[in-house]
Design a protein around this motif. Structure first.
Motif, PDB file in Angstrom:
ATOM      1  N   CYS A 207      28.444  22.997  55.506  1.00 51.65           N
ATOM      2  CA  CYS A 207      28.694  22.405  54.188  1.00 51.65           C
ATOM      3  C   CYS A 207      29.596  21.171  54.304  1.00 51.65           C
ATOM      4  O   CYS A 207      29.324  20.127  53.693  1.00 51.65           O
ATOM      5  CB  CYS A 207      29.339  23.424  53.255  1.00 51.65           C
ATOM      6  SG  CYS A 207      28.261  24.781  52.769  1.00 51.65           S
ATOM      7  N   GLU A 211      28.842  17.372  53.037  1.00 50.84           N
ATOM      8  CA  GLU A 211      29.675  16.842  51.956  1.00 50.84           C
ATOM      9  C   GLU A 211      30.446  15.604  52.389  1.00 50.84           C
ATOM     10  O   GLU A 211      30.676  14.694  51.590  1.00 50.84           O
ATOM     11  CB  GLU A 211      30.638  17.923  51.471  1.00 50.84           C
ATOM     12  CG  GLU A 211      29.952  19.057  50.728  1.00 50.84           C
ATOM     13  CD  GLU A 211      30.895  20.161  50.316  1.00 50.84           C
ATOM     14  OE1 GLU A 211      30.524  20.936  49.416  1.00 50.84           O
ATOM     15  OE2 GLU A 211      32.009  20.254  50.884  1.00 50.84           O
ATOM     16  N   MET A 260      27.948  21.462  48.388  1.00 51.68           N
ATOM     17  CA  MET A 260      27.182  22.558  48.971  1.00 51.68           C
ATOM     18  C   MET A 260      27.832  23.892  48.590  1.00 51.68           C
ATOM     19  O   MET A 260      29.050  24.052  48.684  1.00 51.68           O
ATOM     20  CB  MET A 260      27.141  22.422  50.495  1.00 51.68           C
ATOM     21  CG  MET A 260      26.682  21.067  51.001  1.00 51.68           C
ATOM     22  SD  MET A 260      24.911  20.809  50.779  1.00 51.68           S
ATOM     23  CE  MET A 260      24.282  21.391  52.353  1.00 51.68           C
ATOM     24  N   ALA A 262      27.689  27.999  49.344  1.00 52.37           N
ATOM     25  CA  ALA A 262      27.193  29.013  50.271  1.00 52.37           C
ATOM     26  C   ALA A 262      26.506  30.152  49.529  1.00 52.37           C
ATOM     27  O   ALA A 262      26.948  30.588  48.467  1.00 52.37           O
ATOM     28  CB  ALA A 262      28.341  29.556  51.108  1.00 52.37           C
ATOM     29  N   VAL A 271      22.468  27.772  51.939  1.00 50.27           N
ATOM     30  CA  VAL A 271      23.340  26.882  51.180  1.00 50.27           C
ATOM     31  C   VAL A 271      22.524  26.243  50.059  1.00 50.27           C
ATOM     32  O   VAL A 271      21.380  25.825  50.269  1.00 50.27           O
ATOM     33  CB  VAL A 271      23.908  25.757  52.087  1.00 50.27           C
ATOM     34  CG1 VAL A 271      24.745  24.787  51.254  1.00 50.27           C
ATOM     35  CG2 VAL A 271      24.744  26.326  53.213  1.00 50.27           C
ATOM     36  N   GLU A 273      22.305  23.029  47.671  1.00 49.52           N
ATOM     37  CA  GLU A 273      22.799  21.651  47.666  1.00 49.52           C
ATOM     38  C   GLU A 273      22.682  21.037  46.277  1.00 49.52           C
ATOM     39  O   GLU A 273      21.605  20.998  45.676  1.00 49.52           O
ATOM     40  CB  GLU A 273      22.009  20.789  48.651  1.00 49.52           C
ATOM     41  CG  GLU A 273      22.413  19.325  48.620  1.00 49.52           C
ATOM     42  CD  GLU A 273      21.528  18.426  49.463  1.00 49.52           C
ATOM     43  OE1 GLU A 273      21.474  17.206  49.174  1.00 49.52           O
ATOM     44  OE2 GLU A 273      20.873  18.939  50.402  1.00 49.52           O
TER      45      GLU A 273
END
Length: 318
Positions: A207, A211, A260, A262, A271, A273
């Protein structure tokens, strides 16, 4: 208590496993939920005539399996992009030129199919995306026999009654299905299942890489032979260098434009998005399902379908 009310009370605990069963048969969570709804409707209508010659659970599986087999007569098998042809080494390939109509294998949230964390290893392995892909290669009745015997763990006699055939025919079909699956499916030894701490660390690092648009961090996470698929795009990529070049050119954006979240799908780390739209709002974009390998992430399937977020109980924007 009226018969229909009794049915609703008695049948409710089986809903999650029936969705999992229909998903294994069909490869689509949407279709699985529709057919389980049909199963419960048929069961509700026929419950007064149900004389408990078999357990309610078995009776529901009979209705659901019959519905799945009927549905599969009219539908093509669902696959991921890797099931349609070779990968490309060109990260700048024209994605639109390779587009085409296809029914794709869909991800399913773990919360939809696992009633408890103690669900059997076989049940969990059976919904991994690689195994699901292999299951779709089997003829429909062989697929049903294999799932009912090896995953649901009905006896040969129970499956024979459920499918209106003989135990000998069930055993023969099971033998052929197991042999074919052994040829095309990953083994349990190939499946790497990190513990909860390792999974959390893997997801956190993945993530953060997206990001922060941190290519170096993502490089550390990927195996050399990593595979990237992005249904409904038919094009897919293999090899860390190719995958990274594609992501750098076509997927990464400015830090802060991606968030993102989880989650978990198909007994694998996943994940959701969110990507910033032109109006500045972070909107649902895709669901990434990761396949852990021996030395990093071995596979990434990015499902470019924002409608999946509702199934993961996630909002459409942030």
């Amino acid at each position: 208590m009226p018969a229909q009310e009794e049915f609703i009370e008695q049948a409710a605990p089986f809903r999650a496993e029936l969705i999992a069963h229909c998903y294994r048969m069909l490869g689509s969570v949407h279709d699985a939920e529709d057919l389980v709804q049909e199963t419960y409707l048929r069961g509700w209508r026929g419950y007064q005539a149900f004389e408990e010659r078999a357990a309610l659970r078995t009776w529901l599986y009979r209705i659901a399996t019959t519905a799945c087999l009927r549905a599969l007569e009219q539908r093509a098998r669902r696959v991921p992009p890797a099931g349609l042809g070779d990968s490309t080494l060109d990260p700048h390939v024209d994605l639109d030129a390779a587009a085409g109509a296809q029914q794709w294998l869909e991800p399913i949230p773990d919360t939809h199919v696992f009633a408890t964390p103690e669900d059997t290893v076989t049940a969990r392995l059976s919904v991994r995306l690689a195994v699901m892909t292999a299951l779709q290669e089997l003829p429909a009745r062989q697929r049903a026999v294999l799932i009912l015997r090896d995953v649901v763990q009905f006896s040969a006699a129970e499956v024979a009654e459920l499918l209106a055939t003989t135990p000998a025919a069930v055993n023969s079909s099971l033998q052929r299905a197991r042999a074919r699956l052994a040829e095309i499916s990953p083994t349990e030894d190939d499946a790497v299942d990190p513990d909860s701490a390792e999974r959390r660390d893997l997801l956190d690092r993945y993530c953060a890489a997206f990001e922060n648009a941190d290519m170096a961090a993502l490089t550390e996470l990927l195996q050399a032979d990593v595979r990237l698929e992005m249904p409904p795009q038919r094009v897919w990529f293999t090899g860390r260098d190719t995958v990274l070049e594609f992501l750098a050119a076509r997927a990464f954006t400015r830090p802060g434009d991606i968030v993102m979240v989880a989650t978990a799908a198909n007994a694998q780390p996943a994940v959701a998005e969110y990507r910033r739209a032109a109006d500045g709002v972070l909107r649902a974009h895709s669901v990434h399902v990761l396949t852990p390998g021996a030395s990093g992430i071995a596979g990434i399937i990015v499902f470019l379908d924002p409608t999946l977020f509702a199934r993961f109980d996630l909002p459409p924007d942030r």
